[in-house]
Write an enzyme that holds these catalytic residues in place. Structure first.
Site, mmCIF file in Angstrom:
data_model
loop_
_atom_site.group_PDB
_atom_site.id
_atom_site.type_symbol
_atom_site.label_atom_id
_atom_site.label_comp_id
_atom_site.label_asym_id
_atom_site.label_seq_id
_atom_site.Cartn_x
_atom_site.Cartn_y
_atom_site.Cartn_z
ATOM 1 N N ASP A 77 41.229 -6.015 32.270
ATOM 2 C CA ASP A 77 42.613 -6.143 31.822
ATOM 3 C C ASP A 77 43.490 -5.169 32.613
ATOM 4 O O ASP A 77 43.056 -4.050 32.889
ATOM 5 C CB ASP A 77 42.655 -5.786 30.332
ATOM 6 C CG ASP A 77 43.760 -6.500 29.582
ATOM 7 O OD1 ASP A 77 44.006 -7.669 29.892
ATOM 8 O OD2 ASP A 77 44.367 -5.877 28.700
ATOM 9 N N TYR A 103 46.241 -2.255 33.226
ATOM 10 C CA TYR A 103 46.704 -1.143 32.394
ATOM 11 C C TYR A 103 47.921 -1.589 31.592
ATOM 12 O O TYR A 103 48.791 -2.296 32.100
ATOM 13 C CB TYR A 103 47.103 0.043 33.274
ATOM 14 C CG TYR A 103 45.958 0.685 34.030
ATOM 15 C CD1 TYR A 103 44.839 1.186 33.373
ATOM 16 C CD2 TYR A 103 46.025 0.822 35.417
ATOM 17 C CE1 TYR A 103 43.801 1.785 34.067
ATOM 18 C CE2 TYR A 103 44.998 1.429 36.127
ATOM 19 C CZ TYR A 103 43.887 1.911 35.452
ATOM 20 O OH TYR A 103 42.866 2.511 36.149
ATOM 21 N N PHE A 138 42.179 -0.912 38.530
ATOM 22 C CA PHE A 138 41.886 0.521 38.487
ATOM 23 C C PHE A 138 42.978 1.393 39.114
ATOM 24 O O PHE A 138 42.994 2.603 38.927
ATOM 25 C CB PHE A 138 40.540 0.858 39.156
ATOM 26 C CG PHE A 138 39.345 0.279 38.457
ATOM 27 C CD1 PHE A 138 38.894 0.818 37.261
ATOM 28 C CD2 PHE A 138 38.670 -0.808 38.986
ATOM 29 C CE1 PHE A 138 37.775 0.283 36.604
ATOM 30 C CE2 PHE A 138 37.557 -1.353 38.349
ATOM 31 C CZ PHE A 138 37.115 -0.806 37.150
ATOM 32 N N HIS A 155 30.082 0.611 33.707
ATOM 33 C CA HIS A 155 31.519 0.757 33.860
ATOM 34 C C HIS A 155 31.894 2.246 33.867
ATOM 35 O O HIS A 155 31.290 3.044 33.143
ATOM 36 C CB HIS A 155 32.239 0.048 32.702
ATOM 37 C CG HIS A 155 33.692 -0.181 32.953
ATOM 38 N ND1 HIS A 155 34.650 0.791 32.723
ATOM 39 C CD2 HIS A 155 34.370 -1.262 33.430
ATOM 40 C CE1 HIS A 155 35.841 0.306 33.032
ATOM 41 N NE2 HIS A 155 35.696 -0.942 33.469
#
Length: 464
Positions: free
Chosen positions: A303, A305, A316, A425
């Protein structure tokens, strides 16, 4: 930046010399046709738009004809243009608005133009600059947005702020030529990937921000005014060889499917009622920064931010001067441990994207402050097709799949052609359970070396 700005008169003069007849590369005979062509050009190549409008303008010779058009019929007339279903409805509304407000004639005032349905500042500038020679502002498209920071003309990253910087330093009498000339220069010489610096008319002036590799040498007696010219600079060309073209060509059919049209309408409705991230012009930033033919690595996120000013289209990554999120901090810790790269003080990962790392979220939009709010609306279907496209069209790619959701995407990838790296992750909730010490960066480069490909310089992370 100050040195380059001090030389703005020389930059303007060279653009005028190299591209004396520069204009926007869309075919038109009236300002109203240019408005339609510019509207259709979003996420579509100029070449494709010109192919469609060749017959479109014969069938719909004026705004009233577009306003009266049957939407379903217009939809078929726009086949070949990406998002043709959505654009058919919006194009009809735009022309209805143009007829009702201004009698079917494009107003010669930018403040009036941007009130038309579907007309943003860039499109208004294109029409006013190119059709009327009115210096309403400076056109900032993908090329100008990329190359203004590269040339030291702006430190900003959004089109609106870049335009404000350019309007401050470029003399107003040159605005209508400066934008189109910069677009042509960016399209054919100062390209996103592998810019042809050796043939650039600005080689002696440009700071080459974000351009890797050694600056080509200039002759000891070099003087531009002595007649040196760029052999790569065309006086006029048609067709857009823009970065996103390869993606559009392969994904146009997917974007025209009913589910994607519903998704577009959903996101439009969300933007009308809520704040949505990333900004509309950055939703497809991962594609515009990394051409399909140059993808070497796919880094898969989930998703975007959802806090203010964070998401800008790369998984990221956050813009410079934005606080580095926890997952990225953990990525930086492993970067130091794995390959010895000291973490930068910012979280802007465009330097990786420009080297061939497709930084793809599986969902491309999100409602502000509501994580996962745009999941299961259609984005996952679309990005699955992107993964399959990369797997099918690229010779060898390293896919980085961190976390349970990402690992499920392995079934979409041809394991005989590509390298798949599965791991934990980097989220603070899981990083200590396998991410730290996994050495993903060196593993990627080892796989690239084995395939005879250039490694990723993980330390190449400029702020522009």
């Amino acid at each position: 930046m100050s040195d380059t700005i001090a030389q703005i008169d020389e930059i303007v003069a060279r653009l005028r010399d190299a591209y004396p007849n520069a204009t926007y590369e869309l075919n038109w005979t009236t300002p109203e046709e240019m408005l339609v062509a510019t509207f259709l050009a979003a996420q579509t190549t100029d070449k494709k738009v010109n192919e469609v409008t060749a017959s479109l303008f014969k069938k719909y010779p004026n705004p009233q004809a577009f306003a009266d058009a049957d939407v379903k019929e217009l939809e078929q007339d726009l086949v070949g243009v990406s998002f043709h279903r959505k654009k058919s409805k919006a194009l009809k509304k735009l022309n209805q608005d143009l007829v009702n407000r201004f009698g079917g004639k494009v107003p010669r005032d930018i403040n009036q133009m941007i009130k038309l349905k579907g007309v943003a500042r860039k499109s208004a500038n294109v029409v006013l600059n190119c059709c009327f020679d009115i210096p309403s502002g400076v056109i900032v498209d993908t090329h100008v947005k990329r190359n203004s920071p590269r040339m030291g003309l702006s430190t900003q990253t959004t089109p609106e702020k870049i335009e404000r910087d350019l309007m401050k330093i470029v003399p107003k009498e040159h605005w209508t030529h400066f934008g189109p000339a910069m677009i042509i220069h960016g399209r054919y010489t100062c390209t996103a990937r592998n810019p042809n610096c050796a043939e650039c008319i600005f080689l002696d002036l440009c700071p080459r921000n974000d351009v890797s590799g050694r600056r080509p040498a200039l002759p000891a007696d070099f003087k531009y005014k002595d007649g040196w010219r760029s052999s790569a600079a065309p006086a006029a060309k048609t067709g857009d060889a823009g970065v996103i073209d390869g993606w559009v060509e392969h994904l146009a059919e997917e974007m025209d499917k009913p589910y994607f049209q519903r998704l577009v309408e959903f996101v439009d409705d969300e933007r009308g009622n809520h704040q949505v991230f990333p900004p509309e012009d950055e939703v497809f930033a991962a594609f515009s920064m990394t051409p399909l033919e140059e993808v070497k690595v796919v880094l898969l996120g989930q998703d975007p931010y959802h806090d203010d000013d964070q998401a800008h289209g790369l998984c990221f990554s956050v813009r410079p001067n934005i606080k580095i999120p926890p997952s990225l901090r953990n990525m930086y810790k492993e970067l130091k441990t794995d390959v010895g790269v000291s973490p930068p003080k910012h979280g802007y990962l465009a330097g990786w994207a420009r080297q061939g790392v497709l930084m793809l979220n599986t969902v491309l939009t999100v409602r502000a402050h509501e994580a996962n709010s745009h999941q299961k609306k259609g984005w996952e279907t679309f990005t699955d097709e992107v993964i399959k496209l990369v797997s099918r069209e690229c010779d060898h790619v390293v896919f980085i799949l961190w976390g349970t959701s990402a690992k499920k995407k392995a079934k979409l990838i041809n394991k005989r052609k590509h390298t798949i790296l599965k791991g934990t992750h980097p989220s603070p909730l899981s990083a200590s359970r396998g991410f730290f010490g996994s050495k993903p960066y060196s593993e990627v480069n080892a796989a690239l070396r084995k395939a005879g490909q250039a490694e990723i310089d993980w330390g190449q992370l400029p702020t522009h």
